[in-house]
Design an enzyme around this catalytic site. Structure first.
Site, PDB file in Angstrom:
ATOM      1  N   HIS A 307       6.087  51.477  20.136  1.00 59.51           N
ATOM      2  CA  HIS A 307       5.162  52.563  20.486  1.00 59.51           C
ATOM      3  C   HIS A 307       4.627  53.178  19.196  1.00 59.51           C
ATOM      4  O   HIS A 307       5.340  53.286  18.207  1.00 59.51           O
ATOM      5  CB  HIS A 307       5.890  53.643  21.307  1.00 59.51           C
ATOM      6  CG  HIS A 307       4.971  54.506  22.089  1.00 59.51           C
ATOM      7  ND1 HIS A 307       4.316  55.570  21.537  1.00 59.51           N
ATOM      8  CD2 HIS A 307       4.552  54.440  23.371  1.00 59.51           C
ATOM      9  CE1 HIS A 307       3.550  56.148  22.450  1.00 59.51           C
ATOM     10  NE2 HIS A 307       3.673  55.476  23.571  1.00 59.51           N
ATOM     11  N   ASP A 365       6.604  50.995  29.811  1.00 58.47           N
ATOM     12  CA  ASP A 365       6.218  49.790  30.558  1.00 58.47           C
ATOM     13  C   ASP A 365       7.348  48.789  30.733  1.00 58.47           C
ATOM     14  O   ASP A 365       7.199  47.822  31.477  1.00 58.47           O
ATOM     15  CB  ASP A 365       5.045  49.105  29.832  1.00 58.47           C
ATOM     16  CG  ASP A 365       3.790  49.958  29.937  1.00 58.47           C
ATOM     17  OD1 ASP A 365       3.202  50.278  28.898  1.00 58.47           O
ATOM     18  OD2 ASP A 365       3.436  50.322  31.073  1.00 58.47           O
TER      19      ASP A 365
HETATM   20  C1  SDX Z   1       1.528  52.357  26.332  1.00 59.64           C
HETATM   21  O1  SDX Z   1      -0.163  55.543  23.019  1.00 59.64           O
HETATM   22  C2  SDX Z   1       0.437  55.821  24.147  1.00 59.64           C
HETATM   23  O2  SDX Z   1       0.885  56.909  24.366  1.00 59.64           O
HETATM   24  C3  SDX Z   1       0.471  54.653  25.111  1.00 59.64           C
HETATM   25  C4  SDX Z   1       1.332  54.850  26.358  1.00 59.64           C
HETATM   26  C5  SDX Z   1       0.750  55.907  27.283  1.00 59.64           C
HETATM   27  O3  SDX Z   1       1.513  56.434  28.095  1.00 59.64           O
HETATM   28  O4  SDX Z   1      -0.496  56.089  27.263  1.00 59.64           O
HETATM   29  O5  SDX Z   1       2.644  55.213  25.985  1.00 59.64           O
HETATM   30  C6  SDX Z   1       1.390  53.570  27.188  1.00 59.64           C
HETATM   31  O6  SDX Z   1       0.532  51.793  25.972  1.00 59.64           O
HETATM   32  C7  SDX Z   1       2.896  51.933  25.890  1.00 59.64           C
HETATM   33  C8  SDX Z   1       2.855  50.690  24.923  1.00 59.64           C
HETATM   34  C9  SDX Z   1       2.742  49.434  25.783  1.00 59.64           C
HETATM   35  N1  SDX Z   1       2.473  48.257  24.953  1.00 59.64           N
HETATM   36  C10 SDX Z   1       3.423  47.316  24.774  1.00 59.64           C
HETATM   37  O7  SDX Z   1       4.559  47.378  25.203  1.00 59.64           O
HETATM   38  C11 SDX Z   1       2.911  46.094  24.014  1.00 59.64           C
HETATM   39  C12 SDX Z   1       3.929  45.702  22.921  1.00 59.64           C
HETATM   40  N2  SDX Z   1       3.950  46.741  21.911  1.00 59.64           N
HETATM   41  C13 SDX Z   1       3.106  46.572  20.723  1.00 59.64           C
HETATM   42  O8  SDX Z   1       1.919  45.895  20.945  1.00 59.64           O
HETATM   43  C14 SDX Z   1       3.064  47.796  19.824  1.00 59.64           C
HETATM   44  O9  SDX Z   1       4.347  48.263  19.723  1.00 59.64           O
HETATM   45  C15 SDX Z   1       2.165  48.952  20.195  1.00 59.64           C
HETATM   46  C16 SDX Z   1       0.758  48.514  20.425  1.00 59.64           C
HETATM   47  C17 SDX Z   1       2.674  49.644  21.424  1.00 59.64           C
HETATM   48  C18 SDX Z   1       2.180  49.939  19.035  1.00 59.64           C
HETATM   49  O10 SDX Z   1       1.570  49.321  17.972  1.00 59.64           O
HETATM   50  P1  SDX Z   1       1.406  50.079  16.556  1.00 59.64           P
HETATM   51  O11 SDX Z   1       1.800  51.493  16.643  1.00 59.64           O
HETATM   52  O12 SDX Z   1       0.047  49.746  16.033  1.00 59.64           O
HETATM   53  O13 SDX Z   1       2.520  49.453  15.700  1.00 59.64           O
HETATM   54  P2  SDX Z   1       2.364  48.118  14.919  1.00 59.64           P
HETATM   55  O14 SDX Z   1       1.729  47.076  15.792  1.00 59.64           O
HETATM   56  O15 SDX Z   1       1.769  48.406  13.597  1.00 59.64           O
HETATM   57  O16 SDX Z   1       3.911  47.708  14.770  1.00 59.64           O
HETATM   58  C19 SDX Z   1       4.636  48.092  13.644  1.00 59.64           C
HETATM   59  C20 SDX Z   1       5.447  46.831  13.315  1.00 59.64           C
HETATM   60  C21 SDX Z   1       4.570  45.595  13.108  1.00 59.64           C
HETATM   61  O17 SDX Z   1       5.262  44.747  12.211  1.00 59.64           O
HETATM   62  P3  SDX Z   1       4.821  44.814  10.619  1.00 59.64           P
HETATM   63  O18 SDX Z   1       3.337  44.583  10.554  1.00 59.64           O
HETATM   64  O19 SDX Z   1       5.241  46.183  10.134  1.00 59.64           O
HETATM   65  O20 SDX Z   1       5.625  43.688   9.986  1.00 59.64           O
HETATM   66  O21 SDX Z   1       6.313  46.516  14.429  1.00 59.64           O
HETATM   67  C22 SDX Z   1       5.961  45.240  14.958  1.00 59.64           C
HETATM   68  C23 SDX Z   1       4.565  44.920  14.461  1.00 59.64           C
HETATM   69  O22 SDX Z   1       4.397  43.514  14.362  1.00 59.64           O
HETATM   70  N3  SDX Z   1       5.981  45.377  16.423  1.00 59.64           N
HETATM   71  C24 SDX Z   1       6.508  44.487  17.259  1.00 59.64           C
HETATM   72  C25 SDX Z   1       6.340  45.037  18.532  1.00 59.64           C
HETATM   73  N4  SDX Z   1       5.698  46.207  18.448  1.00 59.64           N
HETATM   74  C26 SDX Z   1       5.470  46.415  17.133  1.00 59.64           C
HETATM   75  N5  SDX Z   1       7.106  43.304  17.048  1.00 59.64           N
HETATM   76  C27 SDX Z   1       7.547  42.653  18.152  1.00 59.64           C
HETATM   77  N6  SDX Z   1       7.433  43.109  19.424  1.00 59.64           N
HETATM   78  C28 SDX Z   1       6.827  44.307  19.644  1.00 59.64           C
HETATM   79  N7  SDX Z   1       6.690  44.769  20.895  1.00 59.64           N
END
Ligand code: SDX
Length: 430
Positions: A307, A365
């Site tokens: 998140h 989720d």
């Molecule tokens: C919702 O914003 C809100 O409030 C949203 C929400 C709401 O109620 O409206 O809470 C609802 O959208 C919840 C999130 C649902 N999405 C997912 O579950 C999809 C999987 N999660 C990711 O796509 C990700 O965690 C996000 C999109 C939720 C957040 O992305 P960020 O904040 O841009 O973080 P990031 O992608 O920069 O991640 C930081 C690091 C990265 O690695 P590095 O580049 O630092 O090496 O963490 C890794 C990412 O690759 N990472 C993950 C991961 N989520 C982040 N690696 C593996 N699996 C994951 N799920």
């Protein structure tokens, strides 16, 4: 009167002071509105990681402490002590309703649940296998074609009646998308039922027999709607605010929010998470998928994990897991294969250094798909349920923005990295 605090920025030897403001709780902000005029420079913040786009009184999140407050009330208390329309009233008006206010609000919403009969014809234009979110984007946007007499967004009454229409009609429109996919007749709303019981009636009832929703399942779904009602300036809420900043009508703005929520990185994650669990299939394969999630060269992410704001547990995930237990026990599905797989996946991920170091925890989720599947909701409709609940937050945030005397049309700038000016030459010379 406290002395104005400033942040001092030194640019090419020139110092400029930028005011610092404090909210009631949470991080302070640096007001950079004068930055371009004073320095000829923009800030650069793709994804708005460090940007507050607005002031708001509605929802507060502390991502480090795992705190979520709607108008100051902890989500844990609201989920256990209130029903969805009570929370909707709170989010819209800023205070919990008393018994009289709640009764009036329930009655108002019940008297807006029916849709114009012409609207039902929109559905026949879709293929039967159309994704429900495609239907919701289209039908909700089209609602604006039916209320020309109440679309002056500067008129508070028009804004209020539009909010009531959207909150009241989303369950009907969502259930109709399910019925259309299933090839079953649309069910008219029953105004003798509560908001969520009525939704379940329109989803699972048929004209052939009386359908009485299970009160334990109604309560569980009502709690799921509460958990999804609002969440500060997330991607879809920011989309609604940006669309609304141009003066677009509320139905078009909510339709834009639905479109944004559909993405698998956002609200589409519940559908993606359940599909991921089905693909993993068995606890023996969890390690393989954890490995993929950690592999920089593999685009796979663990759906339902991570998140932007929560760097601790998403409080909604805990409540969703408890709701999962309740529903599965009520339905005698304690040994549900996917739930047991999800529990195992969560345990393994939370003990893995990669997830610990990147502070990746289950989000709202992760469990919502499992409990919705147990309730009989098809996977493709999970995000539609999310949209139905979030409509309350979207319309409250939209209303707050329209009522803000400082609000302006949203128009971000860019760091331009493309071709500098050049002349067109004749095609035979290229
Ligand atoms: C919702 O914003 C809100 O409030 C949203 C929400 C709401 O109620 O409206 O809470 C609802 O959208 C919840 C999130 C649902 N999405 C997912 O579950 C999809 C999987 N999660 C990711 O796509 C990700 O965690 C996000 C999109 C939720 C957040 O992305 P960020 O904040 O841009 O973080 P990031 O992608 O920069 O991640 C930081 C690091 C990265 O690695 P590095 O580049 O630092 O090496 O963490 C890794 C990412 O690759 N990472 C993950 C991961 N989520 C982040 N690696 C593996 N699996 C994951 N799920």
């Amino acid at each position: 009167m406290d002395k104005q605090r400033n942040a001092t920025l030194n640019v090419d030897g020139k110092s400029i002071d930028l005011p610092i403001y404090s909210g009631s709780i949470g991080p302070d902000v640096i007001d950079i509105r004068s930055l371009y005029a004073k320095t000829g420079m923009f800030t650069f913040d793709p994804g708005f990681v460090s940007t507050a786009a607005c002031k708001s009184d509605i929802t507060y999140i502390d991502g480090d402490e795992g705190v979520l407050l709607y108008r100051g009330y902890p989500i844990e208390q609201l989920a256990m002590k209130c029903d969805f329309l009570e929370v909707a009233y709170l989010i819209l008006h800023g205070e919990l309703p008393n018994a009289k206010q709640k009764g009036e609000f329930d009655s108002i919403i019940k008297n807006h649940t029916m849709v114009h009969d012409q609207l039902t014809r929109f559905y026949s234009g879709f293929r039967r296998d159309a994704h429900p979110m495609a239907i919701l984007v289209g039908v909700v946007g089209a609602l604006s074609a039916f209320y020309h007499e109440a679309m002056d967004i500067s008129d508070e009454y028009h804004r209020t009646v539009s909010a009531h229409r959207l909150i009241a009609k989303l369950p009907n429109i969502t259930a109709m998308a399910y019925k259309y996919n299933a090839g079953q007749p649309f069910m008219y709303p029953r105004n003798d039922l509560s908001y969520t019981a009525n939704f379940m009636h329109m989803m699972f009832g048929t004209p052939c027999e009386k359908y009485e929703p299970n009160p334990v399942l109604v309560r569980a779904l009502d709690r799921i709607l509460i958990l999804h009602a609002d969440h500060e300036q997330n991607a879809s809420t920011s989309t609604v605010r940006l669309a609304g900043s141009s003066g677009a009508n509320p139905f078009a703005c909510i339709s834009s929010g639905i479109a944004c929520l559909w993405g698998p990185a956002h609200g589409g994650a519940n559908e993606a998470c359940l599909n991921m669990l089905e693909e993993i299939g068995d606890v023996s394969r969890v390690g393989e998928f954890i490995k993929r999630a950690k592999d920089k060269d593999d685009p796979f992410k663990l759906m339902g994990f991570g998140h932007r704001v929560y760097k601790n547990f998403d409080p909604r995930a805990k409540l969703m897991r408890e709701t999962c237990h309740e529903v599965l026990n009520e339905l005698g599905l304690q040994d549900d294969r996917l739930f047991k797989l999800a529990i195992a996946l969560e345990k393994i991920a939370l003990e893995d250094d990669y997830f610990i170091s990147k502070k990746l925890y289950p989000n709202v989720d992760f469990y919502s798909g499992i409990v919705q599947r147990a309730l009989g909701i098809p996977v493709k409709l999970f995000t539609g349920i999310f949209a139905m609940a979030r409509t309350v937050g979207w319309i409250a945030q939209w209303n707050e923005m329209i009522g803000d005397p400082e609000q302006k049309i949203g128009r971000p700038r860019q760091l331009f990295t493309g071709a500098t000016q050049r002349d067109v030459i004749a095609m035979d010379k290229r």
